[in-house]
Design an enzyme around this catalytic site. Sequence first.
Site, mmCIF file in Angstrom:
data_model
loop_
_atom_site.group_PDB
_atom_site.id
_atom_site.type_symbol
_atom_site.label_atom_id
_atom_site.label_comp_id
_atom_site.label_asym_id
_atom_site.label_seq_id
_atom_site.Cartn_x
_atom_site.Cartn_y
_atom_site.Cartn_z
ATOM 1 C CB SER A 1 -0.802 -0.113 1.311
ATOM 2 O OG SER A 1 -1.645 1.380 1.231
ATOM 3 N N GLY B 1 -3.778 -5.510 13.334
ATOM 4 C CA GLY B 1 -2.900 -4.966 12.527
ATOM 5 C C GLY B 1 -2.020 -3.728 13.323
ATOM 6 N NE ARG B 2 5.079 -2.050 13.874
ATOM 7 C CZ ARG B 2 5.880 -1.028 13.413
ATOM 8 N NH1 ARG B 2 5.689 -0.243 12.273
ATOM 9 N NH2 ARG B 2 6.843 -0.605 14.255
ATOM 10 C CG ASN C 1 -3.988 -1.714 -1.555
ATOM 11 O OD1 ASN C 1 -4.899 -2.749 -1.720
ATOM 12 N ND2 ASN C 1 -3.479 -1.597 -0.327
ATOM 13 C CB VAL C 2 -0.987 -4.492 -5.589
ATOM 14 C CG1 VAL C 2 -1.044 -6.029 -6.238
ATOM 15 C CG2 VAL C 2 -0.988 -3.440 -6.683
ATOM 16 N NE ARG C 3 -7.713 -5.124 -1.140
ATOM 17 C CZ ARG C 3 -8.086 -4.085 -1.593
ATOM 18 N NH1 ARG C 3 -7.042 -3.158 -2.045
ATOM 19 N NH2 ARG C 3 -9.318 -4.003 -1.929
ATOM 20 C CG HIS D 1 -0.638 12.630 1.951
ATOM 21 N ND1 HIS D 1 -1.887 12.938 1.513
ATOM 22 C CD2 HIS D 1 -0.718 11.642 2.955
ATOM 23 C CE1 HIS D 1 -2.530 12.075 2.180
ATOM 24 N NE2 HIS D 1 -2.191 11.253 2.820
ATOM 25 C CG HIS E 1 -9.075 8.767 -15.628
ATOM 26 N ND1 HIS E 1 -10.168 7.811 -14.959
ATOM 27 C CD2 HIS E 1 -9.103 9.887 -14.672
ATOM 28 C CE1 HIS E 1 -10.385 8.243 -13.902
ATOM 29 N NE2 HIS E 1 -10.009 9.692 -13.552
ATOM 30 C CG HIS F 1 -4.619 4.567 -2.393
ATOM 31 N ND1 HIS F 1 -5.855 3.997 -3.078
ATOM 32 C CD2 HIS F 1 -4.128 4.003 -1.320
ATOM 33 C CE1 HIS F 1 -5.757 2.808 -2.626
ATOM 34 N NE2 HIS F 1 -5.014 2.747 -1.483
#
Length: 305
Positions: A94, A261-262, A110-112, A98, A147, A108
Amino acid sequence: MSEHPDPAVVRSYLLDLQEWLIQSFLALDPRAQVIADDWTRPQGGGGRTRVIRGQVFEQCGINFSQVQGEHLPPTASAQRPELAGRRFEALGVSLVAHPLNPYVPSSHLNVRFFLAEGGECEPVWWFGGGFDLTPYYGFMEDVIHWHRSARALCEPFGEWLYPRLKSWCDEYFFIRHRNEPRGVGGIFFDDFAEGGFDRSFAFARAVGQGYLAAYLPIVERRQKIPYGERERAFQKLRRGRYVEFNLLQDRGTLFGLQSDGRTKSILVSLPPEVSWRYDDRPDPGTPEAELYERFLVIRDWLAEV
């Protein structure tokens, strides 16, 4: 590569992706400080937190995590109630950037990957992720480039995919209590296992690779634009919307907290400086008003391109 899900292969890729992202961001901000923090989770798993602080990126968190547990948290099984209570493994990278300059948008990525096992059913797995852009001052050139890049990475997997994931992103990153989008969108996907493991994993990799091609040219174009207290104050106000969404709606944040989680690694997604002011509507005819009128709207950005 096998059609059977292979968390070890995914883990290796995600660690490489994290390092590639870090080095790419440092190339734009070579004097930045990097805080490196590896951690383990008593219940199973751990991660690598990396935080960049410099003159381009006021704060950029680039995190890898691998979490295991005996019971899938509610946020992960909300759409798949039949999986509630199963053992699970979740891996992901993730990134939340900023920038310091208000003319550079936050972004942002994210790959999960999720794997749920246990019970009498076969293991269930899926990929998720995507990327979105949150400008404070709008530039149509940047939004179209963003895009176009998203569409280009989707096209090898089907021309229908970008419109579908773009709409999903618009719906997901919508601040319901404000009745406004968080930004100008991008692509978002979850519970993605189409075409088997190899094809789904290939698409997840394409998203990770495509993010930098979408974001870094925007940073390079805008990072040296002069700004003053007015732009900085507006940036902090708009960052407040980011905080509201992440704490109240974001499934990734809620999953991390619900799975023990942390906390400090999860909340590194929040901006370092933010403000709220009652009735913060911008004056008509200003660049700040233009953000609301022209950019914080759900539309087909590529319709006339």
